[in-house]
Each structure stands twice: as C-alpha cells, then as structure tokens.
Design a protein around this motif. Structure first.
Motif, mmCIF file in Angstrom:
data_model
loop_
_atom_site.group_PDB
_atom_site.id
_atom_site.type_symbol
_atom_site.label_atom_id
_atom_site.label_comp_id
_atom_site.label_asym_id
_atom_site.label_seq_id
_atom_site.Cartn_x
_atom_site.Cartn_y
_atom_site.Cartn_z
ATOM 1 N N TYR A 152 0.837 -1.240 -0.088
ATOM 2 C CA TYR A 152 0.083 0.133 0.216
ATOM 3 C C TYR A 152 0.820 1.241 -0.010
ATOM 4 C CZ TYR A 152 -4.350 2.658 0.261
ATOM 5 O OH TYR A 152 -5.399 3.134 0.102
ATOM 6 N N LEU A 153 0.512 2.052 -0.879
ATOM 7 C CA LEU A 153 1.367 3.634 -1.029
ATOM 8 C C LEU A 153 0.166 4.467 -0.842
ATOM 9 C CD1 LEU A 153 3.749 5.262 -1.834
ATOM 10 C CD2 LEU A 153 3.253 4.904 -4.247
ATOM 11 N N HIS A 154 0.311 5.531 -0.105
ATOM 12 C CA HIS A 154 -0.404 6.736 0.039
ATOM 13 C C HIS A 154 0.533 7.859 -0.225
ATOM 14 C CE1 HIS A 154 -3.170 9.717 1.190
ATOM 15 N NE2 HIS A 154 -2.256 10.379 2.029
ATOM 16 N N LEU A 155 -0.055 8.462 -1.392
ATOM 17 C CA LEU A 155 0.954 9.884 -1.954
ATOM 18 C C LEU A 155 0.055 11.171 -1.338
ATOM 19 C CD1 LEU A 155 1.486 8.459 -5.355
ATOM 20 C CD2 LEU A 155 3.410 8.949 -3.700
ATOM 21 N N ALA A 156 0.914 12.082 -1.105
ATOM 22 C CA ALA A 156 0.413 13.383 -0.723
ATOM 23 C C ALA A 156 1.306 14.662 -0.978
ATOM 24 C CB ALA A 156 0.431 13.363 0.958
ATOM 25 N N LEU A 157 1.003 14.949 -2.264
ATOM 26 C CA LEU A 157 1.619 15.759 -2.847
ATOM 27 C C LEU A 157 0.852 16.252 -4.201
ATOM 28 C CD1 LEU A 157 4.751 14.888 -4.918
ATOM 29 C CD2 LEU A 157 3.042 13.311 -4.158
ATOM 30 N N GLU A 158 1.030 17.411 -4.493
ATOM 31 C CA GLU A 158 0.546 17.963 -5.878
ATOM 32 C C GLU A 158 1.467 17.414 -7.140
ATOM 33 O OE1 GLU A 158 -0.205 21.948 -8.570
ATOM 34 O OE2 GLU A 158 -0.007 22.294 -6.547
ATOM 35 N N PRO A 159 0.921 16.738 -8.093
ATOM 36 C CA PRO A 159 1.700 16.311 -9.004
ATOM 37 C C PRO A 159 1.833 17.120 -10.123
ATOM 38 C CG PRO A 159 -0.444 15.268 -9.158
ATOM 39 C CD PRO A 159 -0.474 16.120 -7.831
#
Length: 318
Positions: free
Chosen positions: A156-163
């Motif tokens: 599981y990968l959670h991403l928290a940024l504006e791409p």
C-alpha cells in the motif's frame, strides 16, 4: 535525471529497508510526499488586509504537510508507516520519536520547506516557502520506480503531494497496480492542476482518491456538490470527500455512504484532513467497511482539530 551521491543514498535506503521488511505485513504501508515546518499564528480575529498588522501571543511551530501528519497519526494508532519525504532535522526527530521510519531525501545544505499558517476561528490562510520540496517530486518518482523494479515497495502506497509530472505518475501507478500495490492520493487544492488535460486519467489510476468539498467542485468542474458527487461516482475509483464539520462521504460506482463528524469545539483545523486520511487508511487496511473507515477518519480529524497544529500527542508529552 541526474542525482548526486546523497540523493542516491536516500533512494538506496528506501529499497534496502523495503527488502528487510518485505515479509512483514505490518510494515507494508508506505507514505510519500511533502513535509513542512508549520508556523501557526493563532487567535487572529480575521486575516490582515493590505497594510494591516495583527499581533498575537499564540504561535506554534510543528512539523506539517500531508505526508508527515498522516504518518504521525498512523503511528499514533499503532501502525507506523515508512515515510519518504524531505524534512528538517527537527521534524525528522519528531518522526523518530513517533516510531515512523523516515527516508529523508533532503540534503544537509538544502533549506526546509516552511508554511506560515494564519488561523482564525473559522478558517486558515497559508503562505509557503517551497524550499527542498521544489526538487522532491523527481526524487520520489525515482525512488518509487527503483523500489518497484526490485519488487520491494510493499502492498500500500499513500501519496500526499500535488503532481506536476503527471505522465510519469500515470506510468508508475499503472506499474504498481499491476504488481498488486494499492495506491491512495491526496493532491490538495490546485487550480493549475485542475486545468491539466491528464488529471482525470491520473485519478483513475488510484484506488482511493481523497478530496475535500472545494476540491470536489474544482476538479469535477461542476457547479453544485450534488452534481460533483454524481460525477465522482462515475470516475472509476473510490472517492472520499472530506466535508469538515459536516462529516465525510464515500463514493464508488456501487456505493454512496455518508458519516457525520463528531461535534467538537475546534482549536485549529490545520492538518485535520490529513489525520482523517490516516484514520480511513488504518481502518481500510484492517478490512473495515466504508462506513467504519469514514467514522475512524472523522474521529481522527476531530482529534486533530482539537489540537494546535494537527499532529498527535508525542510520547514525550505524556
């Protein structure tokens, strides 16, 4: 893409740590994204107008950013993730105290990102110095690609940024989903992102998309929240719309679930949405229903809003 030895060492740490823990199901959640030093000015009667100066005796400095706060609350729940970010020594020390294993992609001579938060009783306004985060996206892409190639990324990968490199993210997410890695994303509010022609293609590659009320309208280009909800229900992934004191909504092609938020007296709403993400993801990883996931998300969001800065209590606070 060119990296110096320090950056490559950070990527190497991501891969080697994942190798060591690949067989441990309790350590397979990875959080990646931006971190900040948050300077929060509290107790303001309103936001200053042009030429206006407000003074307050309430100033708090805490680690911030979606990846950091979500990781901290996951640790508070007893499931510290692995975190990839670019943090100052002080923020890195806080993560260590919480038991979060950090791969720090910030070089020693790089300036940390800083956000000044002007907080009133009703809302917040932000001013951010991007610092090292200006280089973070390419480093994250490189690190995650390398970990994926070696099949040590986790489940599981959670991403928290504006791409910004959206084509690169779409390719990476397709690869990860092909390897049974589930992905969630919270990109935050960005008018420039809303104009990107590949935005919806990116969103369709995630398993769970976290947005708030304003983002639900912005990214769907709809005029009302009812229209936006109908739009998101046909996107093709699970969508969670965070609505603050009005609770949260879970949408998929088959399901629409709402959960109310606890009634609290909020002290500071900074980071409440990121704490919500931690609660939702923790419950989801433990096989809970959408209703239960929303309920724990709302509970953690309320706890964060009841504190200054959004971070959970530190072990040293007790």
């Amino acid at each position: 893409m060119i990296f110096d030895a320090t950056q490559l060492w950070g990527v190497f740490c991501v891969i080697e740590t994942a190798k060591e823990k690949a067989g441990d199901p309790g350590s397979t959640m990875l959080v990646a994204g931006e971190g900040f030093e948050d300077w929060i000015f509290l107790g303001l009667p309103s936001w200053p107008g042009p030429g206006q100066e407000f003074k307050t005796d309430a100033l708090v400095r805490v680690p911030g950013g979606g990846a950091v706060i979500t990781s901290a609350w996951l640790a508070h729940l007893g499931r510290p993730p692995r975190l990839i970010s670019a943090l100052s020594p002080d923020s890195a020390s806080v993560m260590k105290e919480l038991g979060v294993e950090l791969t720090n992609l910030r070089m020693a001579d790089e300036k940390s990102a800083v956000t000044v938060v002007l907080s009133t009783a009703e809302d917040r306004s932000f001013l951010t110095y991007n610092g090292v985060n200006a280089h973070l996206e390419e480093r994250l892409l490189y690190a995650l690609r390398e970990a994926s190639v070696q099949e040590v990324l986790g489940s599981y990968l959670h991403l928290a940024l504006e791409p910004h490199e959206i084509g690169s993210w779409i390719a990476l997410l397709k690869e990860l989903r092909g390897k049974a890695c589930r992905v969630s994303w919270d990109a935050g509010y960005s008018e420039s992102l809303a104009k990107h022609p590949e935005l919806l293609a990116l969103m369709r590659e995630v398993d769970v998309l976290f947005i708030n009320h304003d983002e639900a309208l912005l990214y769907s280009k709809q005029n009302t929240i009812e229209q936006a909800q109908a739009f998101w229900q046909t996107l093709g992934c699970e969508v969670v719309i965070k609505q603050g004191k009005n609770g949260a909504l879970y949408l998929s092609a088959q399901v629409s679930v709402h959960a109310p938020a606890p009634a609290i007296e909020a002290k500071d709403t900074t980071g409440a949405g990121d704490a919500f993400n931690a609660g939702f993801l923790f419950a989801r990883q433990n096989g809970k229903s959408p209703q239960e996931c929303l309920a724990l998300g709302n509970e953690l969001g309320a706890r964060a809003a009841s504190r200054i800065g959004g971070m959970p209590p530190l072990p040293s606070d007790s």
